[in-house]
Enzyme design. Sequence first.
Site, PDB file in Angstrom:
ATOM      1  N   ALA A  16      55.484  57.922  44.874  1.00 38.78           N
ATOM      2  CA  ALA A  16      54.890  56.845  45.660  1.00 38.78           C
ATOM      3  C   ALA A  16      53.794  57.316  46.608  1.00 38.78           C
ATOM      4  CB  ALA A  16      55.972  56.117  46.457  1.00 38.78           C
ATOM      5  N   ASP A  19      48.271  59.328  43.601  1.00 38.63           N
ATOM      6  CA  ASP A  19      47.041  58.582  43.379  1.00 38.63           C
ATOM      7  C   ASP A  19      47.280  57.277  42.626  1.00 38.63           C
ATOM      8  OD1 ASP A  19      44.094  58.530  43.524  1.00 38.63           O
ATOM      9  OD2 ASP A  19      44.217  58.648  41.341  1.00 38.63           O
ATOM     10  N   ALA A  21      49.999  55.378  42.425  1.00 40.73           N
ATOM     11  CA  ALA A  21      50.672  54.376  43.258  1.00 40.73           C
ATOM     12  C   ALA A  21      49.700  53.739  44.242  1.00 40.73           C
ATOM     13  CB  ALA A  21      51.845  55.012  44.000  1.00 40.73           C
ATOM     14  N   ARG A  49      58.591  63.616  47.342  1.00 39.14           N
ATOM     15  CA  ARG A  49      59.219  64.792  47.941  1.00 39.14           C
ATOM     16  C   ARG A  49      58.928  64.909  49.431  1.00 39.14           C
ATOM     17  NH1 ARG A  49      61.541  69.267  45.653  1.00 39.14           N
ATOM     18  NH2 ARG A  49      61.732  71.081  47.005  1.00 39.14           N
ATOM     19  N   LYS A 151      51.864  57.502  30.334  1.00 36.80           N
ATOM     20  CA  LYS A 151      51.504  58.546  29.392  1.00 36.80           C
ATOM     21  C   LYS A 151      51.170  59.814  30.190  1.00 36.80           C
ATOM     22  CE  LYS A 151      46.512  58.003  28.817  1.00 36.80           C
ATOM     23  NZ  LYS A 151      46.057  59.355  29.014  1.00 36.80           N
ATOM     24  N   ASP A 180      50.774  51.640  28.475  1.00 40.91           N
ATOM     25  CA  ASP A 180      49.434  52.012  28.042  1.00 40.91           C
ATOM     26  C   ASP A 180      48.529  50.979  28.692  1.00 40.91           C
ATOM     27  OD1 ASP A 180      46.978  52.326  26.812  1.00 40.91           O
ATOM     28  OD2 ASP A 180      47.821  52.851  24.863  1.00 40.91           O
ATOM     29  N   HIS A 181      47.834  51.357  29.764  1.00 42.26           N
ATOM     30  CA  HIS A 181      47.129  50.345  30.556  1.00 42.26           C
ATOM     31  C   HIS A 181      46.043  49.629  29.758  1.00 42.26           C
ATOM     32  CE1 HIS A 181      44.462  53.867  31.297  1.00 42.26           C
ATOM     33  NE2 HIS A 181      43.509  52.959  31.308  1.00 42.26           N
ATOM     34  N   GLU A 219      33.189  57.561  28.703  1.00 35.41           N
ATOM     35  CA  GLU A 219      33.270  57.690  30.151  1.00 35.41           C
ATOM     36  C   GLU A 219      32.088  58.486  30.673  1.00 35.41           C
ATOM     37  OE1 GLU A 219      37.269  58.666  31.830  1.00 35.41           O
ATOM     38  OE2 GLU A 219      37.763  59.066  29.739  1.00 35.41           O
ATOM     39  N   HIS A 243      45.537  55.150  23.444  1.00 38.59           N
ATOM     40  CA  HIS A 243      44.623  54.017  23.608  1.00 38.59           C
ATOM     41  C   HIS A 243      43.903  53.632  22.318  1.00 38.59           C
ATOM     42  CE1 HIS A 243      45.504  54.689  27.707  1.00 38.59           C
ATOM     43  NE2 HIS A 243      44.544  55.542  27.988  1.00 38.59           N
ATOM     44  N   LYS A 343      34.025  62.201  27.298  1.00 40.91           N
ATOM     45  CA  LYS A 343      33.708  62.276  28.721  1.00 40.91           C
ATOM     46  C   LYS A 343      32.257  62.717  28.904  1.00 40.91           C
ATOM     47  CE  LYS A 343      38.325  63.030  30.580  1.00 40.91           C
ATOM     48  NZ  LYS A 343      38.263  61.758  31.353  1.00 40.91           N
TER      49      LYS A 343
END
Length: 500
Positions: A16, A19, A21, A49, A151, A180-181, A219, A243, A343
């Site tokens: 939590a 990055d 979250a 933690r 993933k 899988d967003h 990207e 993806h 990329k």
Amino acid sequence: MKQNGKPTALIMIFGATGDLANRKLFPSLYKLFEKDKLSEQFAVIGIARRPLTNDEFQNNVRKSIQSASKDDNRVDEFASHFYYHSLDVTDSDSYVSLKKLAGELDEHYQLDGNRIFYLAMAPEFFGTIALHLKEDGLTDVNGFKRLVIEKPFGHDLESAKELNNQIRTAFSEDEIYRIDHYLGKEMVQNIEVIRFANAIFEPLWNNRFISNIQVTSSEILGVEERGRYYEKSGALRDMVQNHMLQMVALLAMEPPIRLNTEEIRSEKVKVLRALRPMEGDEVEQYFVRGQYGSGTVSGEDVPAYRNEVMVSEESNTETYVAGKLMIDNFRWAGVPIYIRTGKRMETKSTKIVIQFKDIPMNLYYRTEQTLNPNLLVIHIQPEEGITLHLNAKKAGQSMEATPVKLNFANKGIDGINTPEAYEKLLFDCMRGDATNFTHWDEVALSWGFVDKISEVWENSKAKNFPNYASGSVGPKEADELLERDGFFWWPVTNLDVDNC
């Protein structure tokens, strides 16, 4: 469980303070809360933690919302539902105290034991956490229990099997939600509607009328601070295994009997089973790998992949993949589906181009005019929409044809607010709708396909890395892959919604 028709649960977010979250999960949950899609009776336990008080954690949540949303009028009310627990993922005592806190919140918010465990952390901890959740009693509840995992699900088929076996000791397959967003993106979900709700497309959706399909996901960014992870992953595992193959499955599947989770998943699995496997020399015939060198992106000089932090100076890791997929079934026999992802490319874009076959005879041959092929373009990101490329009569006395574009853009429709992918998927999970999550059969088949390619690439050194400059469209070998079949990559910048 639903209260006043709205889903509710105790959501435990492991990782939590990370990055994911802060950038995605907290803002997406807030959007659901703001839109009144969540019951006011819900609670979130942030787990990590580092030691934090509830007040410190709630302040972090507020900052996350305020940096992502213009409307934060209810942020204090929202943040009051958040609690924090410091946890050592290997220590049973930590889970025992977590169970106590969960029981107290369950009673306070009247959640009837409904629990969602979201593992937003390094995948090597997935199995350990799942086993502890069961052994230390957190899954022993009267309501539903659901495990949400990001993933990568394993590093190859064998590691994926091992991880799945660990998780399945605590959760059944229908309780596991593998995110899988891409499957949460509006236009990816729209593929089904475009195909199955339009009589002008579905009869043409086969090898009689389609010449090829191209799926591009590029990207601008490099690996940034993810060099250590990317050295073990590469573009093949990071993008193609999940993806890209998921989009291919949606494009190529047969119409399901019903639009429900089981039937849609069943048809996607059939596509993955029909993928033509390749081994040895076939890999080089069907797939191209690339690695970016230095170059200029958005006016700034950027380093080569081998000069990135935590990357080997002689790295053999691919940052670009282009491939030709063949689906050996009745509908798609002979139709190549080309995929490419990379990329440090020229532009950030995810698009699907369906190219239809030419008409049997060009009636305009006397004018020596070459007709443009009909294209259906599905724009997924950064813009969302659909473009249909047609030929129409050019204005004037002649009968010459000219290309025209019929365009629909989500952002151009007043009142449309496309939900963030995580917002949609979190809501689906709370409602118990697993349609847009990945089933184990899909994961296993995807790894089985990709592992054959990985094996060849890992056992042979790429001779020409780096083979494309940052800010370019990729290696020339990717162009040659299509040229051998008489095709070329459609340039995604010319297909943008803004240019239509």
